[in-house]
Each structure stands twice: as structure tokens, then as C-alpha cells.
Design an enzyme around this catalytic site. Structure first.
Site, PDB file in Angstrom:
ATOM      1  N   PRO A 162      31.723   5.385  68.495  1.00  4.75           N
ATOM      2  CA  PRO A 162      32.476   6.969  68.202  1.00  4.75           C
ATOM      3  C   PRO A 162      33.925   6.713  68.821  1.00  4.75           C
ATOM      4  CG  PRO A 162      30.545   7.031  69.889  1.00  4.75           C
ATOM      5  CD  PRO A 162      30.534   5.567  69.202  1.00  4.75           C
ATOM      6  N   ASN A 163      34.684   7.424  68.216  1.00  7.98           N
ATOM      7  CA  ASN A 163      35.956   7.885  68.259  1.00  7.98           C
ATOM      8  C   ASN A 163      36.799   6.479  68.566  1.00  7.98           C
ATOM      9  OD1 ASN A 163      35.568  10.531  69.409  1.00  7.98           O
ATOM     10  ND2 ASN A 163      34.531   9.809  71.178  1.00  7.98           N
ATOM     11  N   ARG A 198      44.681   7.816  70.401  1.00  7.85           N
ATOM     12  CA  ARG A 198      43.518   8.415  71.383  1.00  7.85           C
ATOM     13  C   ARG A 198      43.795   7.890  72.862  1.00  7.85           C
ATOM     14  NH1 ARG A 198      37.757   5.798  72.197  1.00  7.85           N
ATOM     15  NH2 ARG A 198      36.828   7.342  73.850  1.00  7.85           N
ATOM     16  N   TYR A 223      43.873   3.173  76.371  1.00  3.13           N
ATOM     17  CA  TYR A 223      43.360   2.436  75.041  1.00  3.13           C
ATOM     18  C   TYR A 223      44.436   1.873  74.318  1.00  3.13           C
ATOM     19  CZ  TYR A 223      38.787   4.630  75.975  1.00  3.13           C
ATOM     20  OH  TYR A 223      37.751   5.020  76.528  1.00  3.13           O
ATOM     21  N   ASN A 248      31.653  -2.917  70.180  1.00  4.90           N
ATOM     22  CA  ASN A 248      32.203  -1.838  71.062  1.00  4.90           C
ATOM     23  C   ASN A 248      31.437  -0.472  70.524  1.00  4.90           C
ATOM     24  OD1 ASN A 248      33.635   0.051  72.822  1.00  4.90           O
ATOM     25  ND2 ASN A 248      35.644  -0.836  72.164  1.00  4.90           N
ATOM     26  N   ALA A 276      31.238   5.377  73.714  1.00  2.00           N
ATOM     27  CA  ALA A 276      30.207   6.116  74.852  1.00  2.00           C
ATOM     28  C   ALA A 276      28.939   5.806  74.572  1.00  2.00           C
ATOM     29  CB  ALA A 276      30.535   7.617  74.634  1.00  2.00           C
ATOM     30  N   ASP A 299      17.431  -0.772  71.608  1.00  2.00           N
ATOM     31  CA  ASP A 299      16.306  -1.448  71.024  1.00  2.00           C
ATOM     32  C   ASP A 299      16.798  -2.041  69.673  1.00  2.00           C
ATOM     33  OD1 ASP A 299      14.852  -0.379  72.959  1.00  2.00           O
ATOM     34  OD2 ASP A 299      14.116   1.631  71.860  1.00  2.00           O
ATOM     35  N   GLU A 342      28.786  -7.495  73.812  1.00  2.00           N
ATOM     36  CA  GLU A 342      29.072  -6.313  74.034  1.00  2.00           C
ATOM     37  C   GLU A 342      30.666  -6.391  74.638  1.00  2.00           C
ATOM     38  OE1 GLU A 342      27.041  -4.540  77.136  1.00  2.00           O
ATOM     39  OE2 GLU A 342      28.592  -2.883  77.729  1.00  2.00           O
ATOM     40  N   HIS A 396      34.418  -4.162  75.507  1.00  2.00           N
ATOM     41  CA  HIS A 396      35.261  -2.674  76.116  1.00  2.00           C
ATOM     42  C   HIS A 396      36.743  -3.002  75.990  1.00  2.00           C
ATOM     43  CE1 HIS A 396      31.238  -0.847  76.294  1.00  2.00           C
ATOM     44  NE2 HIS A 396      31.132  -1.598  77.223  1.00  2.00           N
ATOM     45  N   ILE A 397      37.310  -2.165  75.621  1.00  2.00           N
ATOM     46  CA  ILE A 397      39.026  -2.426  75.676  1.00  2.00           C
ATOM     47  C   ILE A 397      39.319  -2.169  77.253  1.00  2.00           C
ATOM     48  CG2 ILE A 397      41.071  -1.198  74.932  1.00  2.00           C
ATOM     49  CD1 ILE A 397      39.543  -0.356  72.323  1.00  2.00           C
ATOM     50  N   SER A 398      38.877  -1.035  77.677  1.00  2.00           N
ATOM     51  CA  SER A 398      39.250  -0.831  79.180  1.00  2.00           C
ATOM     52  C   SER A 398      38.145  -1.546  80.061  1.00  2.00           C
ATOM     53  CB  SER A 398      38.938   0.751  79.221  1.00  2.00           C
ATOM     54  OG  SER A 398      37.876   1.331  79.089  1.00  2.00           O
ATOM     55  N   ARG A 417      36.684   2.648  85.805  1.00  2.00           N
ATOM     56  CA  ARG A 417      36.796   4.111  85.735  1.00  2.00           C
ATOM     57  C   ARG A 417      35.453   5.003  86.207  1.00  2.00           C
ATOM     58  NH1 ARG A 417      37.748   4.159  79.377  1.00  2.00           N
ATOM     59  NH2 ARG A 417      37.973   6.334  79.896  1.00  2.00           N
TER      60      ARG A 417
HETATM   61  C1  DQA Z   1      35.201   2.222  75.446  1.00  2.00           C
HETATM   62  C2  DQA Z   1      34.660   2.438  76.976  1.00  2.00           C
HETATM   63  C3  DQA Z   1      33.612   3.807  76.798  1.00  2.00           C
HETATM   64  O1  DQA Z   1      33.351   3.995  78.223  1.00  2.00           O
HETATM   65  C4  DQA Z   1      34.227   4.885  76.029  1.00  2.00           C
HETATM   66  O2  DQA Z   1      33.462   6.002  75.995  1.00  2.00           O
HETATM   67  C5  DQA Z   1      35.049   4.217  74.840  1.00  2.00           C
HETATM   68  C6  DQA Z   1      35.590   3.078  74.772  1.00  2.00           C
HETATM   69  C7  DQA Z   1      36.307   0.894  75.712  1.00  2.00           C
HETATM   70  O3  DQA Z   1      36.302   0.142  74.751  1.00  2.00           O
HETATM   71  O4  DQA Z   1      37.017   0.832  76.825  1.00  2.00           O
HETATM   72  O5  DQA Z   1      34.681   4.988  73.757  1.00  2.00           O
HETATM   73  O6  DQA Z   1      34.002   1.347  75.155  1.00  2.00           O
END
Ligand code: DQA
Length: 142
Positions: A10-11, A18, A23, A74, A77, A87, A98, A100-102, A107
Site C-alpha cells: 500500500p501507498n 509521497r 521516501y 516491500n 505498512a 502466512d 523483505e 524497505h526504502i526507509s 522511525r
Molecule cells: C516502508 C516502511 C513502512 O513502515 C511504511 O508503512 C511504508 C514504506 C518503506 O519502504 O520504508 O509504506 O515499507
């Protein structure tokens, strides 16, 4: 040709606009174009959804396909909330990294917990959009 799936939750369709202070300004189109030119011997498939069930369906779809050698995920959230995605990762054969950008550990504390980390092959976080490249490098080295 072997494939790697880049799977965004999502997002992440809003990457580039965003919260750019977190990001960055690069769009996902730019990321995928760059990955495909760097890794020309492999097909980079891209899928994004804001819906938990669609992410699970996609994991099931590639998870038993021997030509799909890995998933760079990625989960946004959903990382912090989705036992259902965890699962699904546990249920499939294709390895999942897995990413993550950040740096989620720098955080809010709610982002320090990942429900998916225990079922992923490894975790990459905090390198901006370069986290996608690093996840693919990891998959290619399995
Ligand atoms: C994220 C980190 C998550 O906590 C956040 O909800 C995202 C992006 C990242 O790529 O840093 O949507 O996965």
C-alpha cells in the site's frame, strides 16, 4: 527467461510524491526501468496493490512457479500488521526478501516490528530506492 517479482504494498504507487523527505523523489517507474536495464539477463516483473488480498493472491500465483526465482517484497505498512501475508510467504516455495526504502528501525516504534521478517530469507532496509537493487542482488546470489 527467469523472473524476479518486485512486489509493492500500500501507498507505494505514490512513490516520488509521497512524503519525499522520507521516501525520496524517484518514482517506481524509474526504479523498475533502472532495474530492468541493470539486470538485463532476467525479467523484472512488477506488481503493486493497496489491497492485502491481492498481494496474497500474487504471492500464491508466483510462489510455485520455478521460473520465478525470488520476490523482492516491500509490503509497506502491512509489514507491521499482516499475519495473512506472513502466512502466504510461509506457504509458498519461492524465496522472499523483505525490503524497505526507509530505515524502519530509526522511525516510530510501531515500525520496528515486522510480522513478515521471520518467514523471509532476509531483510534490507534504509538504503532509499537502492533497497530494491540490493534485494535483487541478494536473490541472484541465493
Ligand atoms: C516502508 C516502511 C513502512 O513502515 C511504511 O508503512 C511504508 C514504506 C518503506 O519502504 O520504508 O509504506 O515499507
Amino acid at each position: 527467461m527467469n523472473r524476479i517479482l518486485v512486489l509493492n504494498g500500500p501507498n507505494l504507487n505514490l512513490l516520488g510524491t509521497r512524503e519525499p523527505q522520507i521516501y525520496g523523489y524517484t518514482t517506481m517507474d524509474d526504479v523498475i526501468e533502472d532495474l530492468q536495464s541493470r539486470f538485463s539477463g532476467i525479467e523484472i516483473e512488477y506488481f503493486q496493490s493497496n489491497c492485502e488480498g491481492e498481494i496474497i493472491d500474487k504471492l500464491h500465483a508466483v510462489g510455485f512457479d520455478s521460473q520465478c526465482i525470488g520476490v523482492a517484497l516491500n509490503a509497506g505498512a502491512y509489514t507491521h500488521t499482516s499475519l495473512a501475508i506472513a502466512d502466504a510467504i510461509a506457504a509458498i516455495k519461492t524465496p522472499v526478501v523483505e525490503l524497505h526504502i526507509s530505515n524502519v528501525h530509526a522511525r516510530e516504534s510501531i515500525r520496528h516490528t515486522s510480522l513478515i521478517s521471520p518467514v523471509c530469507r532476509g531483510v534490507i532496509a534504509g538504503f532509499g530506492v537502492d533497497s530494491y537493487r540490493l534485494a535483487i542482488e541478494a536473490i541472484l546470489n541465493f
